[in-house]
Design an enzyme around this catalytic site. Structure first.
Site, PDB file in Angstrom:
ATOM      1  CB  THR A 162      -0.868   0.041   1.270  1.00 60.79           C
ATOM      2  OG1 THR A 162       0.004  -0.020   2.393  1.00 60.79           O
ATOM      3  CG2 THR A 162      -1.827  -1.118   1.323  1.00 60.79           C
ATOM      4  CD1 TRP A 192     -19.208  11.975  12.289  1.00 60.57           C
ATOM      5  CD2 TRP A 192     -16.996  12.323  12.213  1.00 60.57           C
ATOM      6  NE1 TRP A 192     -18.613  11.098  13.167  1.00 60.57           N
ATOM      7  CE2 TRP A 192     -17.252  11.283  13.147  1.00 60.57           C
ATOM      8  CE3 TRP A 192     -15.673  12.709  12.005  1.00 60.57           C
ATOM      9  CZ2 TRP A 192     -16.248  10.645  13.858  1.00 60.57           C
ATOM     10  CZ3 TRP A 192     -14.669  12.068  12.716  1.00 60.57           C
ATOM     11  CH2 TRP A 192     -14.958  11.052  13.630  1.00 60.57           C
ATOM     12  CE  LYS A 250     -17.234  13.069  16.412  1.00 66.51           C
ATOM     13  NZ  LYS A 250     -17.370  11.781  17.036  1.00 66.51           N
ATOM     14  CD  GLU A 252      -5.315  -2.173   1.352  1.00 68.32           C
ATOM     15  OE1 GLU A 252      -5.557  -1.518   0.318  1.00 68.32           O
ATOM     16  OE2 GLU A 252      -4.783  -1.691   2.356  1.00 68.32           O
TER      17      GLU A 252
HETATM   18  P1  AMP Z   1      -4.493   2.774  -3.105  1.00 71.72           P
HETATM   19  O1  AMP Z   1      -4.451   1.487  -2.439  1.00 71.72           O
HETATM   20  O2  AMP Z   1      -3.195   3.518  -3.113  1.00 71.72           O
HETATM   21  O3  AMP Z   1      -5.092   2.707  -4.473  1.00 71.72           O
HETATM   22  O4  AMP Z   1      -5.456   3.707  -2.239  1.00 71.72           O
HETATM   23  C1  AMP Z   1      -6.778   3.345  -1.956  1.00 71.72           C
HETATM   24  C2  AMP Z   1      -7.532   4.530  -1.408  1.00 71.72           C
HETATM   25  O5  AMP Z   1      -7.583   5.574  -2.379  1.00 71.72           O
HETATM   26  C3  AMP Z   1      -8.963   4.245  -1.079  1.00 71.72           C
HETATM   27  O6  AMP Z   1      -9.114   3.629   0.174  1.00 71.72           O
HETATM   28  C4  AMP Z   1      -9.568   5.632  -1.126  1.00 71.72           C
HETATM   29  O7  AMP Z   1      -9.339   6.351   0.074  1.00 71.72           O
HETATM   30  C5  AMP Z   1      -8.798   6.295  -2.229  1.00 71.72           C
HETATM   31  N1  AMP Z   1      -9.552   6.247  -3.490  1.00 71.72           N
HETATM   32  C6  AMP Z   1      -9.396   5.399  -4.514  1.00 71.72           C
HETATM   33  N2  AMP Z   1     -10.248   5.700  -5.514  1.00 71.72           N
HETATM   34  C7  AMP Z   1     -10.975   6.768  -5.099  1.00 71.72           C
HETATM   35  C8  AMP Z   1     -12.022   7.547  -5.660  1.00 71.72           C
HETATM   36  N3  AMP Z   1     -12.491   7.337  -6.870  1.00 71.72           N
HETATM   37  N4  AMP Z   1     -12.523   8.549  -4.906  1.00 71.72           N
HETATM   38  C9  AMP Z   1     -12.060   8.805  -3.670  1.00 71.72           C
HETATM   39  N5  AMP Z   1     -11.067   8.119  -3.092  1.00 71.72           N
HETATM   40  C10 AMP Z   1     -10.528   7.108  -3.794  1.00 71.72           C
END
Ligand code: AMP
Length: 539
Positions: free
Chosen positions: A184, A444, A439, A329
């Site tokens: 990640t 929120w 918060k 994930e």
């Molecule tokens: P990653 O594993 O680096 O792709 O990050 C995943 C995270 O990116 C998710 O848990 C979201 O918080 C954010 N994310 C991915 N796609 C979107 C989207 N279309 N809109 C908002 N947040 C997103």
């Protein structure tokens, strides 16, 4: 009683076997550093992936060994996506935008036995290698024969391929075998690894190609701008060959003008990338108009695509935007926002609202929102809750870590760390990360909603909102914005601009104007850095 159908292993060799059988003539084009195009076919991809798998086996790579890749998007990297799992090993793409120390941590944690290193990023990898002594073999890609390097045990990629056997028998014999490992981007704590199996990635590929997903077909020409080191390039290296779609690999240069030109000259129908990429391309297209009517879907995900940018693409450029949500994930695709029949009666503005959502879960993925006690919340379009997911391509445990309640629930769901609202018809809106929510006075506040609204202002290019400590309200939102060069807005002006859309308590007390927002290695606003800049008094 059990069913009587075949137990057919869902292994990734079947995808490239199929591409070779059905679509041997379909093309993979790679933009080289000098601007020229390398051009070959799925038949070539198949032959060379098999040789690569064979060469790895000859080097002594065994089932389950992790093999790092340190490279941009190109045809050799695609070969690694098939050749490494085809040798029974695990393809572990490394993010070339991380710092050497972070990369060394990841290489050591993964225990990579061999790393493929692209010549364009060799100097950075040499720094990593000083702290990652366990890697036994290095294979240089796109490097001249006489290149100087202090890496130990170095081979050249083409030399390795030449040694491989075209008749090699794939060693991925069991669908449960691990095939890929991605860490990640880790905005908190150490990076964590998601270890995909052949089965999970095969099912993800089918899921991605559903009509309510990306629905790729043989008629598509796909440009994955999303790097292969970011969540397996969102699965496109498998979804394209399965569908028989042509691919255009952008190589190392992801500048807006280059991407816009590639889209036009290669007649790209589907292009996928993060919002900051499409923001740059949008402004480039506005200043240098091109005919990009070939695009049927501009796929965007990784962070929230501002509604104003979707509107810009749809209205000014006539481009259909597909907003998708996913996570490393989740292999990574979880949801896509496509209009359904009942949306056709809506106004154009209301349809844009639907497109700006993160969409409906793919068939195969289940989503729910829950409260602080884990109790499921209603899908009523207003109730916000923590988003949880489950399905055959959703993680059940991080690599070399025990599953803990912080990430996994007792009843078998993955806690995404996102906060979302679901509409009655199943469309999700991500309102925040749990860690980014503000918060204030017990209420929120969604930072994403504020950012979206600010970025719709015609004198604001980018906006990030963070929570800052406050004695009276415990936290308050602070907006950090990048104005356009001709901007003359003030904090009061922005406050007024937001007043018609937000409750008074939601509106930031302070607006800081900056030239640039810090971004993470995968192009998201780096809120951790902004929070520490605030704590240091530099904001
Ligand atoms: P990653 O594993 O680096 O792709 O990050 C995943 C995270 O990116 C998710 O848990 C979201 O918080 C954010 N994310 C991915 N796609 C979107 C989207 N279309 N809109 C908002 N947040 C997103």
């Amino acid at each position: 009683m059990f069913g009587l159908m075949m137990d057919y292993p869902l292994t990734l060799d079947r995808i490239v076997e199929r591409a070779n059988r059905l679509f041997p003539h379909k093309r993979v084009r790679t933009r080289q550093l000098d601007g020229s195009l390398h051009d070959y076919t799925y038949a070539d991809l198949y032959r060379r992936s098999r040789k690569l798998a064979s060469a790895l086996a000859r080097l002594g790579i065994e089932s389950g060994d992790r093999i790092g890749t340190f490279a941009w998007n190109h045809y050799q990297h695609l070969e690694m996506y098939f050749g490494i799992p085809g040798a029974g090993a695990v393809c572990h793409p490394l993010n070339v935008r991380l710092f050497p120390g972070q990369l060394a941590y990841i290489v050591n944690h993964a225990e990579d036995r061999l790393v493929f290193v692209d010549a364009s990023v060799l100097p950075l990898y040499e720094k990593v290698a000083r702290e990652a002594g366990g890697v036994e073999h290095h294979v240089l890609v796109n490097a001249p024969e006489d290149i100087q390097t202090d890496l130990p045990n170095v081979r050249h990629y083409e030399e390795l391929i030449d040694e491989g056997d075209e008749e090699f028998e794939w060693r991925c014999t069991d669908e449960a075998m691990a095939m890929g490992l991605c860490y990640t981007s880790g905005t908190t704590g150490d990076p964590k690894g998601a270890l995909y199996s052949h089965r999970s990635m095969f099912l993800h590929t089918l899921g991605e190609n559903q009509a309510m997903g990306l629905g790729l077909t043989e008629t598509d020409i796909v440009l994955p701008v999303v790097p292969q080191f970011h969540a397996m390039a969102w699965g496109l290296p498998y979804a394209c060959p399965l569908a028989g779609a042509d691919m255009v690999m952008p190589g190392p240069d992801l500048s807006p003008a280059v991407l816009a030109e590639l889209i036009e000259t290669q007649q790209v129908t589907v292009a996928a990338g993060v919002p900051s990429i499409w923001n740059g391309v949008y402004h480039d297209l506005k200043s240098t108009p091109r005919d990009i009517s070939c695009v049927r879907a501009l796929v965007v995900g990784g962070s929230a695509m501002p509604r104003s940018l979707i509107a810009g693409y749809e209205r000014d450029l006539g481009v259909n935007v597909l907003h998708a949500w996913g996570m490393t994930e989740l292999s990574p695709l979880g949801s896509v926002s496509k209009l359904q029949r009942h949306h056709l009666a809506l106004t154009e503005d209301e349809q844009l609202d639907v497109k700006a959502r993160q969409g409906t879960p793919l068939g195969g993925v289940e989503l729910r929102i829950v409260d602080d006690e884990g109790v499921p919340l209603p899908w009523d379009g207003t109730t916000m809750g923590e988003l949880q997911a489950r399905g055959p391509w959703v993680i059940r445990s991080y690599f070399k870590r025990e599953p803990t309640p912080e990430h996994f629930t007792e009843d078998g769901w993955f806690r995404t760390g996102d906060v979302a609202v679901m509409t009655p018809d199943g469309y999700m809106t991500i309102t925040d990360r749990t860690k980014d929510l503000v918060k204030s006075g017990g209420e929120w506040i969604s930072t994403v909603a504020l950012e979206n609204a600010l970025m719709a202002h015609d004198q604001i290019l980018e906006a990030a909102v963070i929570a800052v400590p406050d004695e009276k309200w415990s936290e308050r939102p602070l907006a950090v914005v990048v104005p356009t060069p001709e901007c003359n807005v003030t904090g009061d002006g922005l406050r007024e601009f937001l007043a018609s859309r937000f409750a008074k308590f939601e509106i930031p007390d302070r607006f800081v104007l900056v030239d640039e927002l810090p971004k993470t290695s995968v192009g998201k606003f780096d809120k951790k850095l902004l929070r520490s800049a605030y704590a240091n008094g530099t904001l």
